[in-house]
Motif scaffolding. Structure first.
Motif, short mmCIF file in Angstrom:
data_model
loop_
_atom_site.label_atom_id
_atom_site.label_comp_id
_atom_site.label_asym_id
_atom_site.label_seq_id
_atom_site.Cartn_x
_atom_site.Cartn_y
_atom_site.Cartn_z
N ALA A 30 0.83 -1.21 0.00
CA ALA A 30 0.00 0.00 0.00
C ALA A 30 0.86 1.25 0.00
O ALA A 30 0.54 2.25 -0.66
CB ALA A 30 -0.93 -0.01 1.22
N GLY A 31 1.98 1.22 0.72
CA GLY A 31 2.88 2.36 0.75
C GLY A 31 3.45 2.68 -0.63
O GLY A 31 3.53 3.84 -1.03
N LEU A 32 3.83 1.64 -1.36
CA LEU A 32 4.35 1.86 -2.71
C LEU A 32 3.28 2.43 -3.63
O LEU A 32 3.56 3.29 -4.47
CB LEU A 32 4.89 0.53 -3.27
N CYS A 33 2.05 1.96 -3.47
CA CYS A 33 0.95 2.49 -4.29
C CYS A 33 0.68 3.96 -3.95
O CYS A 33 0.41 4.78 -4.85
CB CYS A 33 -0.31 1.65 -4.06
N VAL A 34 0.76 4.30 -2.67
CA VAL A 34 0.55 5.69 -2.26
C VAL A 34 1.64 6.59 -2.85
O VAL A 34 1.37 7.70 -3.33
CB VAL A 34 0.53 5.80 -0.72
N LEU A 35 2.89 6.11 -2.83
CA LEU A 35 3.98 6.89 -3.40
C LEU A 35 3.78 7.12 -4.90
O LEU A 35 4.00 8.22 -5.40
CB LEU A 35 5.31 6.18 -3.15
N ALA A 36 3.35 6.07 -5.60
CA ALA A 36 3.10 6.22 -7.03
C ALA A 36 1.96 7.20 -7.28
O ALA A 36 2.03 8.05 -8.18
CB ALA A 36 2.79 4.86 -7.64
N GLY A 37 0.90 7.10 -6.48
CA GLY A 37 -0.22 8.03 -6.63
C GLY A 37 0.18 9.46 -6.33
O GLY A 37 -0.24 10.39 -7.03
N ALA A 38 1.01 9.64 -5.30
CA ALA A 38 1.48 10.98 -4.97
C ALA A 38 2.31 11.58 -6.10
O ALA A 38 2.19 12.77 -6.41
CB ALA A 38 2.29 10.94 -3.68
N ALA A 39 3.14 10.76 -6.72
CA ALA A 39 3.95 11.24 -7.84
C ALA A 39 3.07 11.69 -9.00
O ALA A 39 3.34 12.73 -9.64
CB ALA A 39 4.91 10.15 -8.30
N VAL A 40 1.99 10.95 -9.27
CA VAL A 40 1.07 11.33 -10.35
C VAL A 40 0.37 12.65 -10.03
O VAL A 40 0.27 13.55 -10.87
CB VAL A 40 0.05 10.20 -10.60
N VAL A 41 -0.12 12.77 -8.79
CA VAL A 41 -0.82 14.00 -8.39
C VAL A 41 0.12 15.20 -8.46
O VAL A 41 -0.24 16.27 -8.96
CB VAL A 41 -1.39 13.84 -6.96
N MET A 42 1.34 15.05 -7.96
CA MET A 42 2.29 16.16 -7.96
C MET A 42 2.64 16.57 -9.39
O MET A 42 2.76 17.77 -9.68
CB MET A 42 3.54 15.76 -7.19
N THR A 43 2.81 15.60 -10.26
CA THR A 43 3.13 15.93 -11.65
C THR A 43 1.99 16.70 -12.31
O THR A 43 2.21 17.70 -13.02
CB THR A 43 3.42 14.64 -12.45
N ALA A 44 0.76 16.26 -12.05
CA ALA A 44 -0.40 16.95 -12.62
C ALA A 44 -0.50 18.38 -12.08
O ALA A 44 -0.75 19.33 -12.84
CB ALA A 44 -1.67 16.17 -12.31
N MET A 45 -0.31 18.57 -10.78
CA MET A 45 -0.38 19.90 -10.20
C MET A 45 0.76 20.79 -10.69
O MET A 45 0.59 22.00 -10.86
CB MET A 45 -0.34 19.82 -8.66
N PHE A 46 1.92 20.20 -10.90
CA PHE A 46 3.07 20.96 -11.39
C PHE A 46 2.79 21.55 -12.78
O PHE A 46 3.21 22.66 -13.09
CB PHE A 46 4.30 20.06 -11.45
N LEU A 47 2.07 20.80 -13.59
CA LEU A 47 1.74 21.28 -14.93
C LEU A 47 0.68 22.38 -14.90
O LEU A 47 0.59 23.18 -15.83
CB LEU A 47 1.27 20.11 -15.80
N VAL A 48 -0.13 22.40 -13.84
CA VAL A 48 -1.24 23.35 -13.76
C VAL A 48 -0.82 24.67 -13.11
O VAL A 48 -1.25 25.75 -13.52
CB VAL A 48 -2.43 22.74 -12.99
N VAL A 49 0.06 24.60 -12.12
CA VAL A 49 0.39 25.78 -11.35
C VAL A 49 1.13 26.80 -12.23
O VAL A 49 1.92 26.43 -13.09
CB VAL A 49 1.27 25.39 -10.13
N PRO A 50 0.87 28.10 -12.05
CA PRO A 50 1.60 29.13 -12.82
C PRO A 50 3.09 29.14 -12.44
O PRO A 50 3.44 29.16 -11.26
CB PRO A 50 0.93 30.44 -12.41
N ARG A 51 3.95 29.13 -13.44
CA ARG A 51 5.39 29.12 -13.20
C ARG A 51 6.08 30.04 -14.19
O ARG A 51 5.61 30.21 -15.32
CB ARG A 51 5.96 27.70 -13.34
#
Length: 383
Positions: free
Chosen positions: A98-119
């Motif tokens: 479950a921990g590995l799945c959470v880490l993978a999910g967190a990486a996906v969420v962070m990547t998606a948010m990184f693309l959305v946030v103004p930079r």
């Protein structure tokens, strides 16, 4: 680009240790995973340094790319630690999966948010320029929550381990790792305060807290140094063992030379060339060749002569079992090859190569003991 001296010193220590660990990746899967974990954490720590972060962004032309690389590297480091735990235990638990799945999910969420946030390259660090943007808040809170959970799990697991461990280097290493988890938890807590305070408007944007930044960086680099120091404890043990074995290898040289000159057939072949990692093989070969020569030379001594040598040593007050083995070996060195060797054995009860070296060094000392040499000569006369 100029780095503060303390930051530069920490980076030198961290990357020096990482390079050292990378030399061990070919030894076993566990070593590869450990080296990968330290590499990921080193990359993550390096991208925290503002000067390096801005330089990476300018070279690549991607705003805040270094921030993303550092955070994903930290997640990969936590995943490597979990993977190492699976290898050590030899079984796959639901919690770790479950921990590995959470880490993978967190990486996906962070990547998606990184693309959305103004930079923007002109406004580096989107957490500072756009703290109230929903994507910024989600990105950082996701990263903080996952890494904090990993640090909490590490602290909980390490606490009983170092408490139960007997006094010694391993306990020190585990204790330092536990302190590193606590330091990184403090760092995550400070980051969480920043994201929440600025993101939800509790602190006006643009308010500068120099003390906050200094304490945040201090906790991060303290955690890194503690983790690296824990790893260096094992490195120190390995270096001490290597030095001890090199000393044993050289001290066994006279015994090996004397026996090989008498029985050259025991030499296994040309020794391996000197290179990193070959010392243990060379030492093992030397102990085997000495034992083989001892076996052959002891076969030149009859049981009666051996018994007489034992009596001579007892009368001389020498009662150590190794002294009798050395006396028999000395008699064998002074005797011609036997057409029909007597039944004999030259065995060792040593549990590892270090204990074997200690036994052979003791045998070498007894071999040149005047009382042993005299008993050997009297035994030859008796025969």
């Amino acid at each position: 680009m100029e780095l503060p001296a303390p930051v530069f010193a920490v980076l030198v220590v961290v990357w020096g240790f990482v390079v050292f660990r990378l030399r061990t990746i070919s030894r076993s899967p566990q070593d590869r995973v450990v080296a990968l974990a330290f590499l990921c954490f080193a990359v993550s720590a390096t991208t925290v340094v503002r000067e390096l972060r801005y330089a990476i962004d300018q070279v690549t032309g991607v705003p805040d790319l270094a921030i993303m690389i550092g955070h994903l590297a930290a997640l990969a480091g936590v995943a490597s630690v979990l993977r190492f735990g699976l290898m050590v235990t030899g079984r796959r638990t639901r919690l770790v999966t479950a921990g590995l799945c959470v880490l993978a999910g967190a990486a996906v969420v962070m990547t998606a948010m990184f693309l959305v946030v103004p930079r923007s390259l002109e406004e580096p660090d989107f957490a500072y320029w756009h703290p109230t943007h929903p994507a910024t808040i989600v990105y950082h809170l996701t990263n903080i929550a996952v890494t904090s959970a990993g640090m909490v799990a590490g602290a909980v697991l390490l606490f009983p381990l170092w408490r139960r461990e007997a006094r010694g280097p391993l306990r020190v290493a585990l204790f330092l790792l536990w302190l590193a988890c606590l330091a990184n938890l403090a760092y995550s807590g400070l980051r969480c305060w920043y994201v929440v305070a600025y993101g939800f408007g509790f602190v006006p944007r643009g308010t500068r807290y120099v003390t906050y930044g200094q304490i945040t960086e201090l906790t991060l680099f303290l955690g890194i140094l503690l983790a690296v120091t824990a790893g260096l404890v094992q490195v120190g043990l390995n270096v001490a063992r290597w030095v001890r074995r090199l000393r044993g290898y050289r001290r066994l040289g006279p015994l090996w030379t004397e026996l090989v000159e008498a029985v050259p057939s025991v030499v296994l072949g040309a020794p391996p060339r000197w290179f990193a990692g070959s010392l243990e093989l060379r030492l093992y070969r030397r102990t085997v060749e000495i034992r083989d020569a001892q076996l052959e030379l002891s076969g030149r001594v009859s049981p009666d002569t051996r018994a007489f040598a034992g009596v001579e040593l007892e009368e001389a007050g020498v009662v150590e079992p190794l002294a009798l083995d050395a006396c028999v070996l000395r008699i064998g060195l002074l005797s011609p090859p036997a057409l029909h060797p007597a039944e004999t054995s030259a065995w060792s009860a040593a549990s590892d190569v270090d204990a074997e070296v200690a036994d052979l060094l003791a045998l070498q000392r007894h071999l040149h003991d005047p009382a042993v040499v005299a008993a050997a000569r009297r035994s030859l006369t008796h025969r």
